[in-house]
Design a protein around this motif. Sequence first.
Motif, PDB file in Angstrom:
ATOM      1  N   VAL A  88      37.317  22.975  46.791  1.00 52.99           N
ATOM      2  CA  VAL A  88      36.190  22.124  46.476  1.00 52.99           C
ATOM      3  C   VAL A  88      35.979  22.151  44.807  1.00 52.99           C
ATOM      4  O   VAL A  88      35.113  21.179  44.427  1.00 52.99           O
ATOM      5  N   LYS A  89      36.752  23.120  44.252  1.00 54.17           N
ATOM      6  CA  LYS A  89      36.338  22.829  42.844  1.00 54.17           C
ATOM      7  C   LYS A  89      37.765  23.382  41.772  1.00 54.17           C
ATOM      8  O   LYS A  89      38.502  24.432  42.527  1.00 54.17           O
ATOM      9  N   ASP A 129      36.034  26.401  49.795  1.00 54.10           N
ATOM     10  CA  ASP A 129      34.461  26.302  50.542  1.00 54.10           C
ATOM     11  C   ASP A 129      34.150  27.579  50.803  1.00 54.10           C
ATOM     12  O   ASP A 129      32.997  27.644  51.551  1.00 54.10           O
ATOM     13  N   ASN A 130      34.931  28.513  51.186  1.00 55.29           N
ATOM     14  CA  ASN A 130      34.549  29.976  51.852  1.00 55.29           C
ATOM     15  C   ASN A 130      34.120  30.905  50.608  1.00 55.29           C
ATOM     16  O   ASN A 130      34.273  32.158  50.895  1.00 55.29           O
ATOM     17  N   ASN A 131      34.036  30.374  49.323  1.00 57.77           N
ATOM     18  CA  ASN A 131      33.592  31.057  48.172  1.00 57.77           C
ATOM     19  C   ASN A 131      34.956  31.896  47.616  1.00 57.77           C
ATOM     20  O   ASN A 131      34.726  32.488  46.583  1.00 57.77           O
ATOM     21  N   GLU A 132      36.138  31.789  48.097  1.00 61.29           N
ATOM     22  CA  GLU A 132      36.984  32.557  47.545  1.00 61.29           C
ATOM     23  C   GLU A 132      37.886  31.702  46.236  1.00 61.29           C
ATOM     24  O   GLU A 132      37.617  30.336  46.286  1.00 61.29           O
ATOM     25  N   VAL A 133      37.848  32.512  45.179  1.00 57.32           N
ATOM     26  CA  VAL A 133      38.280  31.838  43.997  1.00 57.32           C
ATOM     27  C   VAL A 133      39.827  32.439  43.586  1.00 57.32           C
ATOM     28  O   VAL A 133      39.686  33.653  43.602  1.00 57.32           O
ATOM     29  N   VAL A 134      40.929  31.540  43.474  1.00 56.75           N
ATOM     30  CA  VAL A 134      41.956  32.017  43.050  1.00 56.75           C
ATOM     31  C   VAL A 134      42.233  31.677  41.725  1.00 56.75           C
ATOM     32  O   VAL A 134      41.955  30.678  41.071  1.00 56.75           O
ATOM     33  N   ARG A 135      42.914  32.650  40.709  1.00 54.88           N
ATOM     34  CA  ARG A 135      42.605  32.575  39.329  1.00 54.88           C
ATOM     35  C   ARG A 135      44.437  32.571  39.108  1.00 54.88           C
ATOM     36  O   ARG A 135      44.983  33.423  38.960  1.00 54.88           O
TER      37      ARG A 135
END
Length: 255
Positions: A62-63, A153-159
């Motif tokens: 989503v982002k 959308d489950n608030n997981e962020v992959v960097r």
Amino acid sequence: MKRSSYLSRAALAGGLALTSSVLLSGTAFAHVGVQPQGEAAKGGYATVNVKVPNERDNASTVKVEVNFPADHPLASVMPQPVPGWKAEVTRTKLAKPLDLHGKKITEAVSKVTWTASGDAKIGPGQFQQFPLSLGRLPENTDRLVVKALQTYDNNEVVRWIEEPKEGAAEPQYPAPVLKLSAATEDHHGGGVAKGDGKTAGHSETADKGHKAGAAAHAEAADSTDNTARVLGVVGILVGAAGVAFGVLARRRPTA
């Protein structure tokens, strides 16, 4: 019997190894990347696509946030509108101004963020491309390392921020890398190469033009000649008819 059993086990092990290799290679290539549309030449301008695949089967992206290197600042970064996604460009003041077309640039783009609105998400098994216009590209490096953050959308962020090293294995979360080609003459990424190729191309084009012109001229000349011949024949026939009519008129008895 033992030999047959051994061969069966070996085939099974080989199949499992091949399957594992394919699965792992598929996962390794499914990462955020940046790809130029055409050429990204040093000192010029380029259009690139930030390609974002979804690696999760239970969440949607989503982002997407893309960060540009501070040591090679870009004065111009313009996102192309993507339906359903809002793009935000963040600029940062420069410690040392850039000289662009004779103007002093005191700010550079440090980040572009795309946020999904409504149902515009990158779902499982899908990918999305985010086009960007970049310029002016640096002339003192062969590549730009563009770090990215991918939010689900489950608030997981992959960097995606690990810089790939030449000759080393690819890191688990590699940062996207834009490779720059040699500078072109016009500094716009689409210039004509110097040397014999340019001359040969110009000569070939001119030669084709001359041949086409000569053919058209010859065709026009042939057409004119044919028309003249037809008119000449018609004139002769008309003249002959006139002479015959005059002769007959003289021979007609008078009343």
